[in-house]
Design an enzyme around this catalytic site. Sequence first.
Site, short mmCIF file in Angstrom:
data_model
loop_
_atom_site.label_atom_id
_atom_site.label_comp_id
_atom_site.label_asym_id
_atom_site.label_seq_id
_atom_site.Cartn_x
_atom_site.Cartn_y
_atom_site.Cartn_z
N LYS A 1 -5.45 -4.06 -4.72
CA LYS A 1 -5.57 -2.68 -5.19
C LYS A 1 -4.97 -2.58 -6.57
CE LYS A 1 -3.79 2.00 -4.52
NZ LYS A 1 -3.00 2.95 -3.74
N GLU B 1 4.81 13.64 -3.94
CA GLU B 1 5.17 12.40 -3.26
C GLU B 1 6.66 12.06 -3.34
OE1 GLU B 1 3.64 7.78 -2.87
OE2 GLU B 1 2.69 9.12 -4.31
#
Length: 400
Positions: free
Chosen positions: A145, A198
């Site tokens: 990723k 987050e």
Amino acid sequence: MVTKQKAVLEQELLDDYRVGDFFIETPKRTILGKGVFLQVPSEEDCENQLVSLPKKVASTLKKAKEQGHPHPIVTGAVPFDSYKKACLHIPNSVHFAPSYQHEERGQVSSTPIAVDKLISVPAPEQYMEGVAQGIKRIRSGELDKIVISRSLELSLTESVNIPQLLRNLAYQNKRGYTFATNIEFEEQVKTLIGASPELLVLRQGMQAIANPLAGSRPRSKDPIEDQRRAEELLSSPKDLHEHAVVVETVANALRPFLKNMEVPEKPSLVTTETMWHLSTVIKGELLDAEVSSLDLAVALQPTPAVCGAPTEKARQAISEIEPFDRGFFTGMVGWCDADGDGEWVVTIRCAEANGQSLRLFAGAGVVGESKPEEELAETGAKFQTMLRAMGVNTEQFKDI
């Protein structure tokens, strides 16, 4: 009566904020730090700052106590590049209040910020080319990723009202983490301001919590379409894979520090004003009471949610693909006290503010099944957190 007291306390801290202060509001508390009692020292840029940062912070906190500070906490921000200098300090005074997020807020200021010029770096077409490069590296087996980001550089007709922008973000951000702190970047002092969804890590006593987010969809004003997007995200093989890569890496990074770890098998959904996200809350108990919130944050930074996997290969690929320096974007912002308690937040949905200039950032996680045009649309949606708070009408601009 208690609710009224909470609202007044938090509102007073928000009203008390001035440019140069440290401010953060979380679901648990609001903190306002004023002045600089001590600066946490930094090494030269050739040194990996993260390696020695926890010891430097602990030493600075101890020194502040010895010099008579009644309640020293370290506040500030750490950049994405671990070889760049952090901007951390102990404020002269620190004020705490409960969070006001779940109470009725005032109205967001209707005074818009007038934009003279907006430039996307890279341009949308170049950004999609960068995503395509990331996909190619993943399909070749080099990466699992990678997160590819872009920035918007705004030239304004007058200086941005940073206290009002912070207030707007706090009023809009009914969950998550609203922050403002001074940073030094490219030899200029700027304000790093934003509303991140987050949590990197929270340490309270012997308990630790991390909450990685990965996998996103833009919100829709149509309730039926909005719900469809949420359900699609929760069942998307591409997004679930992206999320699983992040959760596995975060859990593995925390295992040396924690016992009785709880890692849910499946993610849940969290929402902001502009985005749906896949979320996993990881919990555990500290094995060693000497491990601080910053120790945990350093072990996690950067997570695959903002960098990629494997970390070092993704970081190198980012430096080759992205045509700008991220600075403090995708770093962390937060606080740590002398007992080791603290909260560190992933620095996303943010901007650097300096006079009549603003630089906004947004990124998207790329895996083998990603499509460049979809990642471009995702970053455009993520920009809306800051743009809405500024009241910017973007219809005249094509680069978003």
